[in-house]
Scaffold this motif. Structure first.
Motif, mmCIF file in Angstrom:
data_model
loop_
_atom_site.group_PDB
_atom_site.id
_atom_site.type_symbol
_atom_site.label_atom_id
_atom_site.label_comp_id
_atom_site.label_asym_id
_atom_site.label_seq_id
_atom_site.Cartn_x
_atom_site.Cartn_y
_atom_site.Cartn_z
ATOM 1 N N GLY A 41 149.662 45.002 33.624
ATOM 2 C CA GLY A 41 150.601 45.400 34.680
ATOM 3 C C GLY A 41 150.328 46.803 35.170
ATOM 4 O O GLY A 41 150.090 47.720 34.383
ATOM 5 N N GLY B 128 152.343 48.799 36.814
ATOM 6 C CA GLY B 128 153.501 49.671 36.980
ATOM 7 C C GLY B 128 153.491 50.833 36.011
ATOM 8 O O GLY B 128 154.226 51.805 36.184
ATOM 9 N N LYS C 142 153.005 37.645 30.674
ATOM 10 C CA LYS C 142 154.333 37.801 31.276
ATOM 11 C C LYS C 142 154.673 36.587 32.141
ATOM 12 O O LYS C 142 155.784 36.066 32.096
ATOM 13 N N ASN D 158 158.305 45.436 42.224
ATOM 14 C CA ASN D 158 158.721 46.818 42.011
ATOM 15 C C ASN D 158 157.900 47.746 42.917
ATOM 16 O O ASN D 158 156.740 48.053 42.636
ATOM 17 N N GLU E 155 157.783 53.066 43.099
ATOM 18 C CA GLU E 155 156.727 54.107 43.073
ATOM 19 C C GLU E 155 157.277 55.541 43.050
ATOM 20 O O GLU E 155 156.929 56.384 43.895
ATOM 21 N N GLY F 271 162.637 48.553 35.006
ATOM 22 C CA GLY F 271 163.027 47.198 35.399
ATOM 23 C C GLY F 271 164.520 46.903 35.399
ATOM 24 O O GLY F 271 165.068 46.436 36.403
ATOM 25 N N ASN G 204 157.295 42.552 38.595
ATOM 26 C CA ASN G 204 155.893 43.005 38.653
ATOM 27 C C ASN G 204 155.727 44.115 39.678
ATOM 28 O O ASN G 204 156.429 44.168 40.687
ATOM 29 N N ASN G 205 154.764 44.933 39.410
ATOM 30 C CA ASN G 205 154.400 46.031 40.307
ATOM 31 C C ASN G 205 153.672 45.490 41.552
ATOM 32 O O ASN G 205 153.074 44.417 41.526
ATOM 33 N N THR H 196 149.971 44.797 40.907
ATOM 34 C CA THR H 196 149.767 43.618 40.052
ATOM 35 C C THR H 196 149.831 42.347 40.898
ATOM 36 O O THR H 196 148.991 41.450 40.764
#
Ligand SMILES: Cc1cc2nc3c(=O)[nH]c(=O)nc-3n(C[C@H](O)[C@H](O)[C@H](O)COP(=O)(O)O)c2cc1C
Ligand code: SF4
Length: 421
Positions: free
Chosen positions: A54, A56, A65, A82, A85, A175, A209-210, A213
């Motif tokens: 990931g 993030g 995941k 997500n 940033e 998260g 998830n970022n 990703t």
């Protein structure tokens, strides 16, 4: 020879991010078409093979995941992108959001299909409000063309994406805090368990998830995992978008293959130190990351090589600091950031940050007390072990690594203190 590559960023500059027609003209949405013809477990197998960690910051294995999220029972599930940033010196997600928003949408649709979710939420940091119209347009156009919404491309799979903006708090990138924020509550992390994969947004099983990703997922579905894995090293395959900032001649967001060295990143990609000064230190992974000295600049940028010297990839931020800055002043500015961003929920972080700041102040002024360094280190270790969430756990990474790599900067201060104070 150029050290940068174009896998995640391959679409940058190739199409007009305001136009789905432009995106379709470069084979846009082919990843979604491919994914919707596969089974969930086939996609999970691909994700596991790709070994994407990931992006993030926590480096949790993406395939794992997704497998966990898919196996959680529930008719209603949620995917969150997500896009907070908030890590200082990190702006790589912004490059994807602004230059390739449709690929992010593809990544979210694929994630939703894989784990069995019907709704996706993009949590956009407040400071990126100028990107809202672009992202909204990408969502709207994708719905109008049948790539998003009900019965996508006639497959029977339905997925909707909603755009939310944060209010500018760093902790809302965590998260569970992000979920509280979307639910309209104040930005404070939740106690775990229950874990958000089982009980997240609106009490539904949730995958977070970022941005990067999710973009990688769309890219390796489109081109094949082998294409992704031809970059990098056996244990850190693929590529990473880094945010190179600070005292370098050419700061910016660059995609690099894992395995090139920090020297190559700073000198070949970044053009070297501004005004031809000497490199003093670099901080990896944003304000919550550790710092390293120039002597370890030949370390390859991989998860395991960095771990050997006590550093992490984190969000991919690389802040370069030259010999014009004192380590102690650098630490003080990080300390001020964490005092400002601590949500105040738990004592180790709320009080620890303030107490360490008082000690830092004395070092900055050159008047530390004899046991100040020991006390700061003790408080920092308590925070790392006892804070309620990742913010407090990592707030002292820079200090602890500075004590390891730059002990003389504190020692000299104490000598100075004896003479001056
Ligand atoms: C204080 C704090 C701030 C965070 N900020 C972000 C952020 O801005 N963006 C992000 O993707 N992850 C952030 N994270 C990590 C997330 O909690 C989470 O691990 C991540 O979004 C999961 O996505 P990934 O598995 O794709 O990395 C943050 C974590 C903490 C503790
Ligand atoms: S560590 Fe504690 S005070 Fe700091 S942000 Fe997390 S919950 Fe809030």
């Amino acid at each position: 020879m150029t050290k940068t590559v174009r896998f995640i960023t391959e679409n940058f500059g190739k199409y007009d991010p305001n136009s789905i027609d432009s995106y379709l003209s470069i084979d846009g949405f082919s990843a979604v078409k491919k994914a919707l013809a596969m089974s969930s477990s086939e996609i999970i197998d691909l994700a596991k093979t790709a070994s994407v960690r990931g992006r993030g910051g926590a480096a949790y294995d993406m395939g794992r995941k997704w497998a966990q999220a898919a196996s959680v029972p529930g008719d209603q599930k949620v995917v969150i992108c997500n896009a907070d940033e908030g890590e200082p010196c990190t702006f790589k997600d912004r490059s994807i959001l602004s230059k390739d928003p449709f690929r992010l949408i593809e990544g979210m649709i694929i994630a939703g299909y894989t784990v069995g979710a019907q709704n996706g939420y993009i949590y956009l940091r407040e400071e990126y409000r100028h990107l809202r119209p672009l992202i909204k347009n990408a969502i709207t156009e994708s719905m109008e063309r049948g790539y998003l919404g009900d019965n996508i491309l006639g497959t029977g799979f339905s997925f909707h994406i909603h755009l939310y903006s944060g209010a500018g708090a760093y902790v809302c990138g965590e998260g569970s805090t992000l979920i509280e924020s979307i639910e309209g509550k104040s930005g404070r992390p939740r106690i775990k368990p229950p874990f958000i994969k089982e009980c997240g947004l609106f009490q539904l099983p949730t995958l977070v998830n970022n941005v990067e990703t999710l973009a990688i997922a769309a890219a390796f579905i489109q081109h094949g995992v082998e294409d992704y894995m031809r970059y990098g090293t056996p244990s850190s395959p693929g590529t990473k978008i880094i945010s190179l900032a600070g005292n370098v001649k050419k700061p910016g967001a660059y995609e690099i293959p894992f395995g090139i060295t920090l020297r190559e990143i700073i000198y070949d990609i970044g053009g070297g130190i501004s005004d031809d000064h000497e490199l003093k230190l670099f901080q990896l992974g944003g304000a919550s990351g550790k710092i390293g000295p120039a002597s370890i600049i030949d370390t390859p940028f991989t998860y395991d090589d960095l771990a050997k010297v006590g550093l992490v990839v984190g969000s991919g931020g690389i802040l370069v600091v030259d010999d014009r800055t004192r380590v102690i002043d650098f630490l003080k500015s990080i300390q001020d950031f964490f005092i400002h961003e601590s949500c105040g929920k738990c004592t180790p972080c709320r009080e620890g940050n303030r107490q360490i700041a008082k000690i830092m102040d004395r070092f900055v002024k050159g008047c530390p007390k004899p046991d100040d360094l020991h006390t700061a280190e003790r408080f920092a270790n308590i925070m790392s072990n006892c804070a309620f969430c990742g913010l407090g756990e990592t707030a002292q990474s820079a200090l602890l690594s500075a004590i390891k790599y730059f002990p003389e900067e504190f020692g000299l201060m104490e000598v100075a203190a004896n003479e001056k104070c």
